[in-house]
Design a protein around this motif. Structure first.
Motif: not given
Length: 305
Positions: A3-5, A131-140, A296-301
């Protein structure tokens, strides 16, 4: 990492140099998939190259074994030389938990509009409010941010405390990150800026750097497990006390061996999980929603799928 890249290439960054502190970091394999990314492991080859060729090695070399900032500064010097070789105009140094945010209405042409005597731009940073306790991809997943204190009214802190019930606002740095014009004699002078006189430096809050600090408890826990029982001061010098209370409290909570202490500290100061309080802080101009990177990342996916 992906996601960073993808985000930075999508906004028009020409090339990304990523230095992997752990030369065996599996994330390097992700970086190698992109032609516009150079993955550089902190291996013997890099260490020898910097010892022989970096101007700043005499100052920072003695500290590379224990101080990550020393390695970062030397890495920036190395990246400057690579950028020179590739004909880059500007370089910005950010960490792997940060994004350079132009704003939805701006493009990288913003740099072309700067006066020629501006050699450095310091971008104020905003800090994530997960806003959530657990987060996997914080950029998304993270779209709420604390605005930099420099852009807020002097009385904002009292409003923040009374509304949120939290005793601290920013939990890490708030002095921003810098970009500099690429020229042969440019050098970094810290992990935040370059060795350029103040009269040639512009400070701005737009664009900005988004700092996704400690987003997700497991990410937070892993960070302090990796840092371990570090001292109370930077550079192993008692004259450089660490004046970041949350950083020290997190170390102590981890070293206690009681994970519940870390959970409590995370919930107390990092987590923003009350929508009504968050909305009130947004209305007061203290928090601000920024969803563009996530969108932006969601559109890329979607295009990839």
């Amino acid at each position: 990492m992906e996601s960073f890249i993808r985000y930075h290439l999508a906004i028009g960054i020409a090339h990304i140099y990523i230095f992997f502190d752990d030369p065996e970091d599996p994330a390097a394999q992700i970086a190698l998939r992109f032609s516009d990314v150079t993955a550089i492991p902190n291996d013997e080859a890099l260490q020898v190259q910097q010892a022989l060729g970096n101007i700043l090695y005499a100052k920072y070399g003695p500290h590379v074994g224990y101080e990550v900032m020393a390695r970062q500064i030397l890495n920036v010097e190395t990246a400057i030389q690579l950028a020179l070789d590739q004909g880059m105009d500007w370089i910005i140094h950010i960490d792997g938990d940060e994004l350079f945010y132009l704003g939805e209405a701006l493009t990288l042409d913003w740099f072309d509009q700067l006066d020629n005597d501006i050699l450095q731009v310091r971008f104020l940073n905003y800090e994530a409010a997960p806003e959530k306790f657990e987060i996997e991809d914080y950029f998304r997943e993270v779209t709420l941010f604390k605005r930099n204190p420099a852009v807020l009214d002097p009385d904002f802190y009292a409003k923040f405390q009374s509304t949120s019930g939290k005793s601290q606002y920013f939990l890490a740095y708030q002095n921003g990150k810098s970009a500099a014009r690429v020229y042969p004699s440019i050098l970094p002078n810290s992990v935040h800026s370059f060795d350029i006189p103040e009269e040639h430096t512009l400070v701005t809050s737009s664009p900005t750097v988004l700092h996704y600090l400690n987003c997700g408890f497991q990410n937070y826990y892993k960070k302090y497990a990796q840092l371990g029982n570090f001292p109370d001061y930077w550079w192993r010098s008692k004259s450089n006390l660490i004046r970041v209370p949350f950083h020290l409290r997190s170390r102590d909570a981890y070293c206690s061996g009681d994970i519940n202490q870390m959970v409590a500290l995370y919930q107390e100061l990092t987590l923003y999980d009350n929508p009504m309080i968050n909305q009130s802080l947004v209305e007061k101009g203290i928090l601000t929603p920024i969803s563009y990177p996530s969108q932006l990342l969601a559109k890329g996916s979607a295009r990839l799928n």
